[in-house]
Each structure stands twice: as structure tokens, then as C-alpha cells.
Design a protein around this motif. Structure first.
Motif, PDB file in Angstrom:
ATOM      1  N   VAL A 382       0.377  -0.734  -0.111  1.00  0.00           N
ATOM      2  CA  VAL A 382       0.364   0.029   0.550  1.00  0.00           C
ATOM      3  C   VAL A 382       0.617   1.317  -0.070  1.00  0.00           C
ATOM      4  O   VAL A 382       2.241   1.357   0.758  1.00  0.00           O
ATOM      5  N   ALA A 383       0.352   2.825  -0.706  1.00  0.00           N
ATOM      6  CA  ALA A 383       0.910   3.680  -0.464  1.00  0.00           C
ATOM      7  C   ALA A 383       0.216   4.361  -0.227  1.00  0.00           C
ATOM      8  O   ALA A 383      -1.264   4.127  -0.522  1.00  0.00           O
ATOM      9  N   ILE A 384       0.160   6.025  -0.136  1.00  0.00           N
ATOM     10  CA  ILE A 384      -0.622   6.781   0.174  1.00  0.00           C
ATOM     11  C   ILE A 384      -0.112   8.497  -0.398  1.00  0.00           C
ATOM     12  O   ILE A 384       0.683   8.422  -0.264  1.00  0.00           O
ATOM     13  N   GLY A 385      -0.347   9.113  -1.121  1.00  0.00           N
ATOM     14  CA  GLY A 385      -0.309   9.917  -1.976  1.00  0.00           C
ATOM     15  C   GLY A 385      -0.616  11.411  -2.243  1.00  0.00           C
ATOM     16  O   GLY A 385      -2.908  11.094  -2.594  1.00  0.00           O
ATOM     17  N   ALA A 386      -0.894  11.994  -3.127  1.00  0.00           N
ATOM     18  CA  ALA A 386      -1.895  13.179  -3.395  1.00  0.00           C
ATOM     19  C   ALA A 386      -1.512  12.480  -5.380  1.00  0.00           C
ATOM     20  O   ALA A 386      -0.987  12.366  -5.881  1.00  0.00           O
ATOM     21  N   VAL A 387      -3.303  12.570  -5.614  1.00  0.00           N
ATOM     22  CA  VAL A 387      -3.354  11.960  -7.204  1.00  0.00           C
ATOM     23  C   VAL A 387      -4.017  13.954  -7.149  1.00  0.00           C
ATOM     24  O   VAL A 387      -5.690  13.600  -6.612  1.00  0.00           O
ATOM     25  N   GLN A 388      -4.404  14.992  -8.295  1.00  0.00           N
ATOM     26  CA  GLN A 388      -5.118  15.509  -8.883  1.00  0.00           C
ATOM     27  C   GLN A 388      -6.227  16.377  -7.454  1.00  0.00           C
ATOM     28  O   GLN A 388      -6.887  16.889  -7.182  1.00  0.00           O
ATOM     29  N   GLY A 389      -4.959  16.434  -6.745  1.00  0.00           N
ATOM     30  CA  GLY A 389      -5.864  17.573  -5.305  1.00  0.00           C
ATOM     31  C   GLY A 389      -6.573  16.483  -4.693  1.00  0.00           C
ATOM     32  O   GLY A 389      -6.611  17.473  -3.146  1.00  0.00           O
ATOM     33  N   ARG A 390      -5.998  15.152  -4.821  1.00  0.00           N
ATOM     34  CA  ARG A 390      -7.322  14.358  -3.684  1.00  0.00           C
ATOM     35  C   ARG A 390      -5.975  13.215  -2.997  1.00  0.00           C
ATOM     36  O   ARG A 390      -5.234  13.113  -3.624  1.00  0.00           O
ATOM     37  N   THR A 391      -5.492  12.754  -1.582  1.00  0.00           N
ATOM     38  CA  THR A 391      -5.323  12.174  -0.797  1.00  0.00           C
ATOM     39  C   THR A 391      -5.551  10.933  -1.442  1.00  0.00           C
ATOM     40  O   THR A 391      -7.001  10.562  -0.949  1.00  0.00           O
ATOM     41  N   VAL A 392      -4.975  10.111  -1.787  1.00  0.00           N
ATOM     42  CA  VAL A 392      -5.184   8.582  -1.731  1.00  0.00           C
ATOM     43  C   VAL A 392      -4.044   7.162  -1.865  1.00  0.00           C
ATOM     44  O   VAL A 392      -3.255   7.980  -1.524  1.00  0.00           O
ATOM     45  N   ALA A 393      -4.941   6.970  -1.366  1.00  0.00           N
ATOM     46  CA  ALA A 393      -4.324   5.043  -1.264  1.00  0.00           C
ATOM     47  C   ALA A 393      -4.569   3.956  -2.434  1.00  0.00           C
ATOM     48  O   ALA A 393      -5.501   4.303  -2.967  1.00  0.00           O
ATOM     49  N   ILE A 394      -3.727   3.927  -2.589  1.00  0.00           N
ATOM     50  CA  ILE A 394      -2.766   2.655  -3.694  1.00  0.00           C
ATOM     51  C   ILE A 394      -2.401   1.600  -3.354  1.00  0.00           C
ATOM     52  O   ILE A 394      -1.562   1.448  -2.188  1.00  0.00           O
ATOM     53  N   ALA A 395      -3.046   0.415  -3.531  1.00  0.00           N
ATOM     54  CA  ALA A 395      -3.891  -0.829  -3.048  1.00  0.00           C
ATOM     55  C   ALA A 395      -2.580  -1.898  -4.022  1.00  0.00           C
ATOM     56  O   ALA A 395      -3.563  -2.012  -5.011  1.00  0.00           O
ATOM     57  N   GLY A 396      -1.855  -2.382  -4.003  1.00  0.00           N
ATOM     58  CA  GLY A 396      -1.384  -4.146  -4.868  1.00  0.00           C
ATOM     59  C   GLY A 396      -1.977  -5.251  -4.277  1.00  0.00           C
ATOM     60  O   GLY A 396      -1.140  -5.078  -3.362  1.00  0.00           O
ATOM     61  N   ALA A 397      -2.682  -6.195  -4.926  1.00  0.00           N
ATOM     62  CA  ALA A 397      -2.641  -7.715  -4.292  1.00  0.00           C
ATOM     63  C   ALA A 397      -2.522  -8.671  -5.253  1.00  0.00           C
ATOM     64  O   ALA A 397      -2.119  -8.114  -6.576  1.00  0.00           O
ATOM     65  N   ASP A 398      -2.182 -10.271  -4.822  1.00  0.00           N
ATOM     66  CA  ASP A 398      -2.107 -11.080  -4.527  1.00  0.00           C
ATOM     67  C   ASP A 398      -2.504 -11.563  -6.424  1.00  0.00           C
ATOM     68  O   ASP A 398      -2.494 -12.762  -7.173  1.00  0.00           O
ATOM     69  N   ASP A 399      -3.523 -10.427  -6.649  1.00  0.00           N
ATOM     70  CA  ASP A 399      -4.924 -11.505  -7.891  1.00  0.00           C
ATOM     71  C   ASP A 399      -4.354 -10.349  -8.278  1.00  0.00           C
ATOM     72  O   ASP A 399      -5.041 -10.591  -9.837  1.00  0.00           O
ATOM     73  N   GLY A 400      -3.560  -9.270  -8.735  1.00  0.00           N
ATOM     74  CA  GLY A 400      -2.718  -9.147  -9.609  1.00  0.00           C
ATOM     75  C   GLY A 400      -3.439  -7.163  -9.878  1.00  0.00           C
ATOM     76  O   GLY A 400      -3.041  -6.652 -10.447  1.00  0.00           O
ATOM     77  N   SER A 401      -4.674  -7.439  -8.969  1.00  0.00           N
ATOM     78  CA  SER A 401      -5.083  -5.946  -9.222  1.00  0.00           C
ATOM     79  C   SER A 401      -4.441  -4.177  -8.770  1.00  0.00           C
ATOM     80  O   SER A 401      -3.200  -4.993  -7.602  1.00  0.00           O
ATOM     81  N   ILE A 402      -4.740  -3.492  -8.790  1.00  0.00           N
ATOM     82  CA  ILE A 402      -3.938  -2.750  -7.925  1.00  0.00           C
ATOM     83  C   ILE A 402      -4.918  -1.231  -8.006  1.00  0.00           C
ATOM     84  O   ILE A 402      -5.661  -0.872  -9.006  1.00  0.00           O
ATOM     85  N   ARG A 403      -5.713  -1.211  -6.896  1.00  0.00           N
ATOM     86  CA  ARG A 403      -6.883  -0.080  -6.485  1.00  0.00           C
ATOM     87  C   ARG A 403      -6.772   0.987  -6.207  1.00  0.00           C
ATOM     88  O   ARG A 403      -5.464   1.172  -5.408  1.00  0.00           O
ATOM     89  N   ILE A 404      -7.530   1.760  -6.361  1.00  0.00           N
ATOM     90  CA  ILE A 404      -7.149   3.784  -5.540  1.00  0.00           C
ATOM     91  C   ILE A 404      -8.287   3.821  -5.395  1.00  0.00           C
ATOM     92  O   ILE A 404      -9.971   3.556  -5.744  1.00  0.00           O
ATOM     93  N   TRP A 405      -8.355   4.580  -4.136  1.00  0.00           N
ATOM     94  CA  TRP A 405      -9.557   4.923  -2.845  1.00  0.00           C
ATOM     95  C   TRP A 405      -9.240   6.449  -2.859  1.00  0.00           C
ATOM     96  O   TRP A 405      -8.168   6.413  -2.405  1.00  0.00           O
ATOM     97  N   ASP A 406     -10.033   7.200  -2.775  1.00  0.00           N
ATOM     98  CA  ASP A 406      -9.951   8.809  -1.735  1.00  0.00           C
ATOM     99  C   ASP A 406     -10.507   8.085  -1.050  1.00  0.00           C
ATOM    100  O   ASP A 406     -11.204   7.741  -0.142  1.00  0.00           O
ATOM    101  N   LEU A 407      -9.478   8.468  -0.141  1.00  0.00           N
ATOM    102  CA  LEU A 407      -9.258   8.865   1.314  1.00  0.00           C
ATOM    103  C   LEU A 407     -10.186   9.891   2.290  1.00  0.00           C
ATOM    104  O   LEU A 407     -10.693   9.179   2.463  1.00  0.00           O
ATOM    105  N   ALA A 408     -10.173  10.678   0.997  1.00  0.00           N
ATOM    106  CA  ALA A 408     -11.163  12.138   2.717  1.00  0.00           C
ATOM    107  C   ALA A 408     -13.127  11.749   2.187  1.00  0.00           C
ATOM    108  O   ALA A 408     -13.748  10.883   2.831  1.00  0.00           O
TER     109      ALA A 408
END
Length: 452
Positions: A382-408
Motif C-alpha cells: 500500500v502507499a498514500i499520496g496526492a492525485v489531482q488534489g485528493r489524498t489517495v491510497a493505492i493497494a496491490g494484491a495477489d490477484d494482480g489488481s492495483i486499486r485506488i481509493w479517495d481517503l476523504a
């Protein structure tokens, strides 16, 4: 392992090429005689994690009374058992693959090449990901290959992003114990792989021109990236077990490294004093520490750690002690990150139970909230950073997916990230040329990058 289970492997499978051939034959048989997919049962989301009171303070290590500290935690009662749902507790990738290989060998079935290398789909299969939410079309989810594998069976376990001499910089650590520098925008390597460790590099922390790497060989190394040919200086003595995570922070104006170890400890190190060993924060814990991240809370330097027992803990680095036990996943927490929302410091944890949780470090006694649905595969990074002014979390899983969430909002952001063929073992997010940039290291040895 085969001998321990009284299973005789066919002699021809002692040769790696024979395994590859067995996989190709099996795949041809499946393609000639396809079966309809079975319906996949799925239960509802798991109950929220419960906050757990924290553990005792070591009276032999009192804090400086003149220095304000975050309140230390009281004695913790026995950890309550958490409800289990179907697919909740997933075995680690290595143990699962070993057991599957033995069962297949005993049955006389060829073992797919990708199955013995990864819990992810075979190369060429599309990586699965979340459904695309409406209104988040501000970036392309398709990534760009930064580097193909440099050798077989050499995962990229660690990646960090920063800048050096006005240029973006990514530092990666591989299974063969080497580190390497890349410009993630131009795609150019800043030299070849550099030997430094005897075992896989599981974590890298970057504060250019310095980086610190942590390895399964039980060593931390400090790297001067400004040198024409960076070399790693050993930091302190080798600990008795592997180092799973390392992060950098600042305590009293000095840069410190914080490590997570298989010796059940979180330690703090001084990179400016490489001969000095790491000091254990608090006490030895009851389980291996698998991940660590640093940040600030109320102006004080803190760390968050994840354990093999599923626990997530908050630490005060200035006082060198545990603050409280935030809560727990159902099994190993192999990845954590710390970031900020307006007026709040938050952490994100990812576990082999397939759940990503958000923790509000500014609130007392608040359980972690689950981001999205259970993934039903181990969350590796997992990682946390800023994208287009939003704080997001990014997560990579064993199924090959990489998901992104808006933490706000806690809602998915965009369509995730695609293009890669196997699971991301490491993720980092930074900025370059005015945009967010993500770099991921994968099980198959590739490195991918995305501009958000």
C-alpha cells in the motif's frame, strides 16, 4: 518438503525445464477441453476491526519528564477473537504454492510455471481490478513498462520515489539482493544493479541523496546516491533475523531509520552513526513485525507497524515507546503507510486477509474502517499520496489488481491501474512534471510506472 510428506516426485520434475514443459502440456489440455467456470461464493464484508487497548510501558525505559509525550498505553486484555468469513484467512504465498505443488506432484499432474512463481495469473492474462466509478476519468489506467525482468525468478520487492539533482528518481530492491536507480519519467536506468545484500531486499526508504535498504539478511545499508557509483555502508550490527521494512523520519532534527524485523522488534537507527546499533522501541513483541511506516502526529514523529499476528500499532519515536494498539486484521499485516487528511493523520494497512483498512491516528479508540470490499487475495503493498488534489491510497494484491481509493470519502478513485501481468510486490507514489507518478515492482521482475 516432499520427503517430509512422503511424496515421491517424478525424476523428470527435478529439471526446471521439465516443469515448464509439463505446464505447457497441461495448458494445451485445458484449452482443448474447457470447463465452464464455477460460481464463486462470496459472503458479505467482514465486521469492522475492534480497537484493542495497548500494552504496558517498560518501567526501565522512562521518558524524559521534561519532554511532552503521547500518552502511553495501559495493560492490554487478551485479544478478542475476530469473526471469520469464507476466504478470510489466506495462507502466505510461499506456503500455499508449496502445498499445491506437492499435492499436484502426488497426483501426477504437471505444475504450471506461473503457479510456482506467483499467486498471480500467468503472463499475458489481464490483471483484474475494481469497476470504474463514474466521474473519475482524469487519468489513463494503462501503465508503461519501465523495465523487463533482468533475470528469471527475481521479484522486485521494494521501490521508493524521490528526486535527485532536479530529476525524478526511483530506487528498487530485488530478490537477488541488489538495488538499482531509475528515472521513472524518461525510463532510463542510472547504472546497473548494485550488489549490497546477500538475500532479498524487502524494503527501501529514500530521502535523497540518502537511501536505506533492509534485507532478509538481517542488515540495513545506507546508500549515498549522489556518488557516481553508489555503495552501501552497513548500518549497525546484523540482527538475528530478517528485516521486512524500513522507513525514514526526523527526531530532534536528526534523520533516523525505523526498522521492522522478524526478531519481533521495531528498532530506531542513526544513519549518521553507522557503527551504532539500532535501539529497540519499547520491548520485543509477541510476533514478527512485517511492516513499518513513519509520519507526524500533532507535530511529533510517529511510526505505525504491522505484525504477523495481524496487529497494527502506533509508536512515539521521540519517546521511543509504543503509544497504543490501534486494532487488528485477521492475519499478517505485511504493508502499512502513513499520510495526512485535513486536520488528521491517517494510516492504511494491508493484510493477507484481503482487507485494506484506514486508521484515524488523531482519534482515540477508533477502529479501522475497511476500504472497498474484501479482495479475497493477500494485499501485498500500500502507499498514500496526492492525485489531482485528493489524498489517495493505492493497494496491490495477489490477484494482480492495483486499486485506488479517495481517503476523504473512502470511495474508489478511477479504474485502478492496469497493464501489468503479475502481482505488485511494492508500490510508491510521488510527483514529477506536475503530476502524480506511481512506480510498482512486480513478482515477475518487471517495473511499471503510471502518470496520474
Amino acid at each position: 518438503m516432499a520427503r517430509e510428506n512422503d511424496i515421491a516426485l517424478p525424476p523428470e520434475l527435478a529439471d526446471r525445464h521439465a516443469w515448464d514443459e509439463a505446464y505447457r502440456e497441461l495448458r494445451e489440455q485445458v484449452e482443448r477441453n474447457p470447463r465452464p467456470p464455477l460460481p464463486r461464493s462470496r459472503t458479505g464484508p467482514p465486521p469492522p476491526a475492534q480497537p484493542i487497548p495497548a500494552e504496558p510501558v517498560d518501567p526501565a525505559d522512562p521518558a524524559d519528564p521534561a519532554e511532552p509525550v503521547l500518552p502511553a498505553e495501559p495493560v492490554a486484555p487478551a485479544r478478542p477473537a475476530m469473526a471469520r468469513v469464507a476466504g478470510a484467512s489466506l495462507p502466505g504465498r510461499r506456503s500455499l504454492l508449496a502445498a499445491s505443488a506437492l499435492a499436484a506432484a502426488a497426483a501426477g499432474v504437471g505444475i504450471p510455471l506461473w503457479a510456482r512463481r506467483s499467486g498471480s495469473p500467468p503472463a499475458g492474462s489481464p490483471a483484474t481490478g475494481p469497476a470504474r466509478p463514474a466521474g473519475d476519468d482524469t487519468y489513463s489506467p494503462m501503465g508503461r513498462l519501465l523495465s523487463p525482468p533482468i533475470r528469471r525468478n527475481d521479484p522486485v520487492w521494494a521501490v521508493a520515489i524521490g528526486g535527485l539533482r532536479g530529476e525524478p528518481l526511483a530506487v528498487v530492491g530485488r530478490g537477488d539482493g541488489t538495488v538499482q536507480l531509475w528515472n521513472p519519467v524518461t525510463g532510463h536506468a542510472r547504472g546497473g544493479p548494485i550488489a549490497g545484500h546477500d538475500k532479498p531486499v524487502y524494503s527501501i526508504a529514500l530521502q535523497a541523496p540518502m537511501a536505506v535498504s533492509g534485507s532478509a539478511d538481517g542488515l540495513l545499508r545506507v546508500w549515498n546516491l549522489a556518488a557516481d557509483r553508489p555503495t552501501g555502508i552497513r548500518l549497525g550490527d546484523e540482527i538475528t533475523a530478517g528485516i521486512n521494512g524500513v522507513a525514514l523520519g526526523v527526531v530532534d532534527g536528526r534523520t533516523v531509520a525505523v526498522s521492522a524485523g522478524d526478531d519481533h522488534t521495531v528498532r530506531i537507527w542513526d544513519p549518521a552513526a553507522p557503527r551504532r546499533g539500532g535501539r529497540i522501541l519499547g520491548r520485543e513483541l509477541d510476533a514478527q513485525v512485517k511492516s513499518v511506516a513513519t509520519g507526524t502526529l500533532g507535530g511529533r514523529p510517529i511510526a505505525v507497524s504491522g505484525g504477523a499476528d495481524g496487529t497494527v500499532r502506533l509508536w512515539d519515536l521521540a519517546a521511543r515507546r509504543a503509544v497504543r494498539l490501534l486494532g487488528a486484521h485477521e492475519t499478517t499485516v505485511g504493508t502499512v503507510a502513513v499520510g495526512g487528511l485535513p486536520g488528521r493523520t491517517v494510516a492504511v494497512s494491508g493484510s493477507e486477509d484481503g482487507v485494506v483498512r484506514l486508521w484515524d491516528l488523531s482519534a482515540d479508540g477508533v477502529a479501522g474502517t475497511m476500504l472497498g470490499d474484501r479482495i479475497f487475495n493477500a494485499v501485498k503493498t500500500v502507499a498514500i499520496g496526492a492525485v489531482q488534489g485528493r489524498t489517495v491510497a493505492i493497494a496491490g494484491a495477489d490477484d494482480g489488481s492495483i486499486r485506488i481509493w479517495d481517503l476523504a470519502t473512502g470511495r474508489p478513485y478511477g479504474a485502478g491501474l492496469t497493464g501489468h501481468a503479475t502481482a505488485a510486490e511494492s508500490l510508491a507514489i510521488g510527483r514529477a512534471a506536475g503530476r502524480a507518478i506511481v512506480v510498482a515492482g512486480h513478482w515477475d521482475g518487471t517495473i511499471w510506472t503510471w502518470s496520474l
